[in-house]
Scaffold this motif. Structure first.
Motif, mmCIF file in Angstrom:
data_model
loop_
_atom_site.group_PDB
_atom_site.id
_atom_site.type_symbol
_atom_site.label_atom_id
_atom_site.label_comp_id
_atom_site.label_asym_id
_atom_site.label_seq_id
_atom_site.Cartn_x
_atom_site.Cartn_y
_atom_site.Cartn_z
ATOM 1 N N MET A 1 0.822 -1.203 0.000
ATOM 2 C CA MET A 1 0.000 0.000 0.000
ATOM 3 C C MET A 1 0.864 1.264 0.000
ATOM 4 S SD MET A 1 -3.437 -0.763 2.234
ATOM 5 C CE MET A 1 -4.367 0.465 1.312
ATOM 6 N N ILE A 2 1.984 1.235 0.721
ATOM 7 C CA ILE A 2 2.894 2.382 0.695
ATOM 8 C C ILE A 2 3.499 2.548 -0.694
ATOM 9 C CG2 ILE A 2 5.075 3.296 1.569
ATOM 10 C CD1 ILE A 2 4.437 2.050 4.267
ATOM 11 N N VAL B 1 -0.425 -0.198 13.303
ATOM 12 C CA VAL B 1 0.359 0.503 12.271
ATOM 13 C C VAL B 1 -0.206 0.209 10.887
ATOM 14 C CG1 VAL B 1 2.625 0.684 11.167
ATOM 15 C CG2 VAL B 1 2.455 0.581 13.661
ATOM 16 N N ALA B 2 -0.540 -1.053 10.646
ATOM 17 C CA ALA B 2 -1.098 -1.430 9.342
ATOM 18 C C ALA B 2 -2.422 -0.712 9.095
ATOM 19 C CB ALA B 2 -1.282 -2.938 9.268
ATOM 20 N N LYS B 3 -3.237 -0.556 10.121
ATOM 21 C CA LYS B 3 -4.492 0.182 9.985
ATOM 22 C C LYS B 3 -4.213 1.623 9.568
ATOM 23 C CE LYS B 3 -8.388 1.958 12.707
ATOM 24 N NZ LYS B 3 -8.951 2.082 14.078
ATOM 25 N N LYS C 1 3.890 14.522 1.032
ATOM 26 C CA LYS C 1 5.221 14.037 1.435
ATOM 27 C C LYS C 1 5.208 13.549 2.881
ATOM 28 C CE LYS C 1 8.134 17.075 -1.425
ATOM 29 N NZ LYS C 1 9.121 18.182 -1.368
ATOM 30 N N HIS C 2 4.591 14.338 3.743
ATOM 31 C CA HIS C 2 4.567 13.988 5.164
ATOM 32 C C HIS C 2 3.792 12.692 5.404
ATOM 33 C CE1 HIS C 2 5.551 18.263 6.870
ATOM 34 N NE2 HIS C 2 6.532 17.733 6.173
ATOM 35 N N MET C 3 2.686 12.517 4.697
ATOM 36 C CA MET C 3 1.893 11.298 4.859
ATOM 37 C C MET C 3 2.703 10.072 4.446
ATOM 38 S SD MET C 3 -1.790 12.626 3.443
ATOM 39 C CE MET C 3 -2.667 11.093 3.698
ATOM 40 N N CYS C 4 3.379 10.156 3.319
ATOM 41 C CA CYS C 4 4.173 9.015 2.850
ATOM 42 C C CYS C 4 5.349 8.739 3.778
ATOM 43 C CB CYS C 4 4.672 9.273 1.423
ATOM 44 S SG CYS C 4 3.358 9.314 0.178
ATOM 45 N N ALA C 5 5.987 9.802 4.235
ATOM 46 C CA ALA C 5 7.133 9.637 5.138
ATOM 47 C C ALA C 5 6.695 9.033 6.474
ATOM 48 C CB ALA C 5 7.815 10.977 5.369
ATOM 49 N N GLU C 6 5.540 9.462 6.971
ATOM 50 C CA GLU C 6 5.049 8.934 8.251
ATOM 51 C C GLU C 6 4.705 7.453 8.134
ATOM 52 O OE1 GLU C 6 1.754 9.981 11.717
ATOM 53 O OE2 GLU C 6 1.656 10.973 9.769
ATOM 54 N N MET C 7 4.084 7.054 7.026
ATOM 55 C CA MET C 7 3.776 5.642 6.822
ATOM 56 C C MET C 7 5.054 4.801 6.833
ATOM 57 S SD MET C 7 0.697 5.405 4.013
ATOM 58 C CE MET C 7 1.425 6.482 2.784
ATOM 59 N N ALA C 8 6.053 5.244 6.061
ATOM 60 C CA ALA C 8 7.304 4.479 5.957
ATOM 61 C C ALA C 8 8.035 4.430 7.299
ATOM 62 C CB ALA C 8 8.197 5.093 4.886
ATOM 63 N N ALA C 9 8.059 5.560 8.006
ATOM 64 C CA ALA C 9 8.774 5.614 9.286
ATOM 65 C C ALA C 9 8.114 4.740 10.350
ATOM 66 C CB ALA C 9 8.841 7.062 9.774
ATOM 67 N N ASP C 10 6.792 4.706 10.375
ATOM 68 C CA ASP C 10 6.093 3.896 11.375
ATOM 69 C C ASP C 10 6.157 2.408 11.055
ATOM 70 O OD1 ASP C 10 5.464 6.152 12.761
ATOM 71 O OD2 ASP C 10 3.343 6.198 12.217
ATOM 72 N N LEU C 11 6.210 2.079 9.773
ATOM 73 C CA LEU C 11 6.222 0.659 9.396
ATOM 74 C C LEU C 11 7.612 0.032 9.570
ATOM 75 C CD1 LEU C 11 4.312 -1.537 8.225
ATOM 76 C CD2 LEU C 11 5.283 -1.015 5.980
ATOM 77 N N GLU C 12 8.667 0.805 9.377
ATOM 78 C CA GLU C 12 10.023 0.231 9.383
ATOM 79 C C GLU C 12 10.359 -0.540 10.661
ATOM 80 O OE1 GLU C 12 13.515 -0.996 7.870
ATOM 81 O OE2 GLU C 12 11.931 0.087 6.786
ATOM 82 N N PRO C 13 10.072 -0.020 11.867
ATOM 83 C CA PRO C 13 10.398 -0.790 13.082
ATOM 84 C C PRO C 13 9.606 -2.090 13.210
ATOM 85 C CG PRO C 13 10.009 1.526 13.605
ATOM 86 C CD PRO C 13 9.541 1.315 12.206
#
Length: 364
Positions: free
Chosen positions: A239-240, A309-311, A264-276
């Motif tokens: 989805m990202i 996070v997935a939600k 940009k912020h929405m995409c960056a927040e998704m990636a940053a929260d999913l990485e851990p």
């Protein structure tokens, strides 16, 4: 020190991703979800089974590959990226683990080789042990089972079902057994099938090592939760990717929307929260086989956190697509719905966090 999937596990995951990429486009997913092409669905199942999914967790002495849960996680991540429309968590993870830990020698000899060779298939229904509703749950007495099991996982085309009573004793029921009523449930995720089973004095083959021993069913549930988390993680990853790709192409006011700060912020927040979440998931899978003292807590944390996070990812990735994200044309909703259902199966975040609190003594 490197902590992650091994080269072999990454390779196995890549095989699954490539197969889904080559054979399961959004159009194919739509046909399967609508029930329009049963042959296509069977061909996809057959192709994925040819990769060895059915034998992954079967011990080598029963004809399997003898893999660990982390190997199964790598597969589940791959299946999640392409919303793979096949059974996995119940039939080829939870069922082999239940039989390996809970079955006697005769039961292992009888069932495990046939699972490995894909001769038989199991559905698994343990929701009534996790959180039984008032009108459900199963009573087991003198080799007979009566009651109701909801949200049986991987029940489509199953030859047998592994179920549990309220105390955690697990047992096998043949799909053709007298007194068993099978009802197909309607869920938001049309790519996988869930069942309701009504049992009226049905003959039950008890897994002997599970009697008065909750350890086995807890391990099976932990494994299922970890695999569902991996599936959601893979779906979130896709989805990202779709959101970022769309943001690079879609134009408003003669500019791609990816150049707008809000996007940009929405995409960056998704990636940053999913990485851990990757490390959390892999640690839970590793602990399952190698750190029994931490295994249950790790499984609870992975299930509850990754579900949340997935939600968030599913919501924001849809928003990046704007109004198009809510249409059937893009098919983004197939990943969205997979994540939503995975979130609740085998316990939603709130219930699983309560279990984690109990394990750590926080509720005393």
């Amino acid at each position: 020190m490197y902590f992650g999937l091994s080269e072999e596990q990454n390779q196995f995951q890549d095989y699954v991703k490539k197969f889904l990429s080559d054979n399961v486009s959004v159009d194919e997913i739509r046909k399967i979800a609508n029930g329009d092409d049963q042959k296509l669905h069977e061909d996809i199942k057959s192709g994925l089974m040819n990769l060895g999914l059915s034998s992954l967790l079967i011990p080598e002495n029963y004809g399997g590959l003898g893999g660990d849960l982390l190997s199964a996680v790598s597969i589940a991540q791959g299946l999640g990226t392409g919303v793979g429309p096949i059974s996995f968590a119940g039939s080829y993870v939870m069922a082999p683990i239940a039989l390996s830990l809970g079955g006697n020698d005769d039961q292992k000899d009888k069932y495990l080789p046939k699972i490995a060779s894909n001769e038989i298939k199991f559905g698994v229904g343990l929701s009534e042990y996790v959180a039984a509703r008032e009108d459900s749950g199963i009573e087991l007495s003198k080799g007979k089972a009566s009651g109701k099991a909801l949200f049986v996982i991987d029940g489509d085309d199953a030859d047998f079902f592994i179920l549990s009573d309220k105390g955690g004793t697990m047992f096998i029921v043949d799909k053709n057994e007298k007194g068993l009523e099978i009802i197909q449930l309607t869920t938001v995720d049309k790519t996988r099938l869930y069942l309701e089973l009504n049992l009226n004095n049905v003959k039950a083959e008890v897994l002997q090592e599970t009697e008065n021993n909750p350890y086995v069913i807890q391990k099976v549930i932990d494994a299922g939760r970890i695999i569902l988390s991996a599936d959601s993680l893979g779906a979130s990853e896709t989805m990202i990717e779709k959101a970022v790709s769309y943001a690079k192409e879609r134009k408003q006011f003669n500019r791609v929307i990816g150049s707008f700060q809000a996007v940009k912020h929405m995409c960056a927040e998704m990636a940053a929260d999913l990485e851990p979440c990757y490390a959390m998931l892999w640690q839970a899978a590793h602990s399952f086989d190698h750190d029994p003292d931490e295994a249950r807590l790790q499984a609870c944390q992975a299930k509850s956190h990754i579900a949340e996070v997935a939600k968030m990812v599913s919501k924001k990735a849809t928003e990046v697509h704007g109004g198009m994200g809510f249409t059937d044309l893009l098919g983004l909703h197939y990943w969205f719905k997979r994540i939503g259902l995975n979130r609740q199966i085998l316990g939603g975040p709130e219930l699983v966090r309560e279990e984690a609190a109990e394990l750590q003594g926080f509720n005393q």
